[in-house]
Design an enzyme around this catalytic site. Structure first.
Site, PDB file in Angstrom:
ATOM      1  N   GLU A 172       0.515  -0.880   0.064  1.00  0.00           N
ATOM      2  CA  GLU A 172       0.019   0.199  -0.169  1.00  0.00           C
ATOM      3  C   GLU A 172       0.778   1.583  -0.300  1.00  0.00           C
ATOM      4  O   GLU A 172       1.089   1.883   1.005  1.00  0.00           O
ATOM      5  CB  GLU A 172      -0.703  -0.027   1.154  1.00  0.00           C
ATOM      6  CG  GLU A 172      -2.086  -0.799   1.058  1.00  0.00           C
ATOM      7  CD  GLU A 172      -2.848  -0.777   2.602  1.00  0.00           C
ATOM      8  OE1 GLU A 172      -4.040  -1.714   2.020  1.00  0.00           O
ATOM      9  OE2 GLU A 172      -2.849  -0.422   3.167  1.00  0.00           O
ATOM     10  N   GLU A 350      -4.668  -8.845   0.423  1.00  0.00           N
ATOM     11  CA  GLU A 350      -5.780  -8.455   1.522  1.00  0.00           C
ATOM     12  C   GLU A 350      -7.474  -7.733   1.144  1.00  0.00           C
ATOM     13  O   GLU A 350      -7.290  -7.908   0.520  1.00  0.00           O
ATOM     14  CB  GLU A 350      -4.864  -7.478   2.576  1.00  0.00           C
ATOM     15  CG  GLU A 350      -3.843  -7.440   3.623  1.00  0.00           C
ATOM     16  CD  GLU A 350      -3.411  -6.614   4.344  1.00  0.00           C
ATOM     17  OE1 GLU A 350      -4.083  -5.826   4.204  1.00  0.00           O
ATOM     18  OE2 GLU A 350      -2.493  -5.961   4.067  1.00  0.00           O
TER      19      GLU A 350
END
Length: 437
Positions: A172, A350
């Site tokens: 991220e 995720e």
């Protein structure tokens, strides 16, 4: 195909056969579960009053560092065949150019234990935490950062690459840039748009050089970055400025990183931010897959008073403990958009829900597996799914207030507890296994 109805999810959500090598796994991050780490920028950030809910410190976290064998057994009990986890850079390089052999041996042993029970490891190099010495020298905006990450990647590839096929260079990077340099809620706690752009450029350069180093050390490695991708919709569809703000959010947050990879150039354009546009040949072809971390939908309102000129609101659906709307159809939307934009295989790196009571996690898993299977039925090459998370853990600035684990953790005793979400994960794993020859 007509779009699916998410009002009634079939007991078997896998509406199309999955490949025999499909990865059905769980995810963790080193700093969130290992504990006993004090050498990185997050450990120092926690000492600032008011930064972590309840004044929590990561401390022992879930004590995974001392419980690897136990936790590998828990992964196996779930029926998973893959585990995505990160290696803590500050443990492995506690001082510039100094590699800690015992730490490398620890991760090599963890990988060996996973492989011994048929679990495929996926390694993440940088999951938010930087060595303290690198943070002191500027962190992501330091001129040396890309080369330091390249060196770390080369060492990881040389030492661990024989037993690891799948790698995430970064987790991220869009979140790390915005939280660290735009709203200042994460290390280094700054609100500086020029530095935010420099941090984004540093992460892109670091990814490109780390991918190059991994390819040199591990021929055949599959490499990507895990991106936090959100469904963004205008709060008022009739209002042109809300539609414009939605496009700005998607362009600057969702797509800028992989667009840069696709174009072979560092590029970022956001209102009020310096323009980034710089050629970098090493970026082109540096990713073999797109890692998708999917959690939420945002309803977007144009807000000129905000740093990025947008205000984000939750949708009307049911909410998790974190106040995040549960919106499984958004995963299908994101998978379609990623495939149409990049034509690269996808890993769902995720996907999970904050749910302390455990009532939401089973239906959440089933509905998101259904969205994924629908995308696969449309021909989108989804290669794996990693649920966040194996264990309850330290959730960054939320401390220990949110519970994401398939296994609940009593942090006073470190006891792991099987929950209803774990039962559903295992049931889905069995359905997948039954499809395989």
């Amino acid at each position: 195909m007509d779009d699916p109805s998410f009002q009634s999810i079939p007991a078997n959500p896998f509406i199309t056969p999955v490949p025999t090598d499909f990865l059905w796994g769980v995810a963790t991050a080193a700093y969130q579960v290992e504990g006993h780490t004090s050498g990185n920028d997050w450990a120092r950030f926690e000492t600032i009053p008011g930064m972590i809910k309840g004044g929590a410190r990561s401390g022992a976290a879930a004590d995974h560092w001392n419980r690897v064998s136990e936790d590998v057994g828990l992964i196996k009990a779930l029926g998973a065949n893959a585990h995505r986890f990160s290696i803590e850079w500050s443990r492995l390089e506690p001082a510039p150019g100094h590699w800690d052999q015992r730490a490398w041996d620890h991760y090599a042993d963890e990988i060996a234990q996973l492989r011994a029970v048929g679990i495929e490891p996926m390694l993440t190099l940088l999951h938010f935490t930087l060595p303290g010495w690198l943070a002191e020298r500027g962190g992501l905006v330091a001129e040396e950062f890309p080369q330091r990450l390249e060196s770390f990647a080369a060492e990881a590839g040389r030492r661990l690459g024989a037993d690891v096929r799948f790698w995430c260079t970064l987790n991220e990077p869009n979140v790390q840039m915005f939280y660290g340099y735009v709203n200042g809620l994460w290390p280094p706690g700054l609100r500086d748009k020029a530095l935010a752009v420099r941090a984004f450029a540093g992460l892109l350069r670091g990814h490109a050089l780390a991918a190059r180093a991994l390819r040199a050390a591990c021929p055949g490695a599959q490499i990507g970055a895990a991106m936090h991708l959100v469904v963004a919709e205008p709060l008022r569809r009739w209002w042109p400025l809300d539609r414009l703000a939605t496009r700005l959010l998607e362009t600057g947050f969702n797509w800028a990183f992989y667009d840069s990879i696709q174009r072979g150039a560092l590029q970022l354009r956001l209102p009020g931010f310096p323009v980034l546009d710089e050629a970098m040949a090493e970026l082109a072809g540096s990713a073999d897959f797109v890692g998708v971390n999917f959690y939420r939908r945002h309803l977007v309102r144009f807000a000129p008073e905000a740093p990025t000129m947008v205000e984000l609101r939750s949708g009307p659906g049911p909410l998790s403990d974190a106040g995040v709307e549960i919106h499984p159809q958004g995963l299908l939307t994101i998978l379609r958009r990623v495939w149409n934009r990049y034509q690269l295989p996808v890993m769902i790196t995720e996907n999970g829900v904050a749910d302390a009571a455990g009532r939401l996690r089973g239906p959440y898993l089933r509905s998101h597996a259904y969205a994924m299977a629908w995308a696969m039925a449309e021909g989108i090459p989804v290669k794996g799914y990693f649920h966040w998370s194996l264990l309850d853990n330290f959730e960054w600035t939320d401390g220990y207030t949110l519970r994401f684990g398939l296994y609940g953790v009593d942090f006073a005793t470190q006891e792991r507890r099987w929950g209803p979400g774990a039962e559903e994960f295992r049931r889905l794993a069995a359905l997948l296994a039954a499809q395989r020859p």
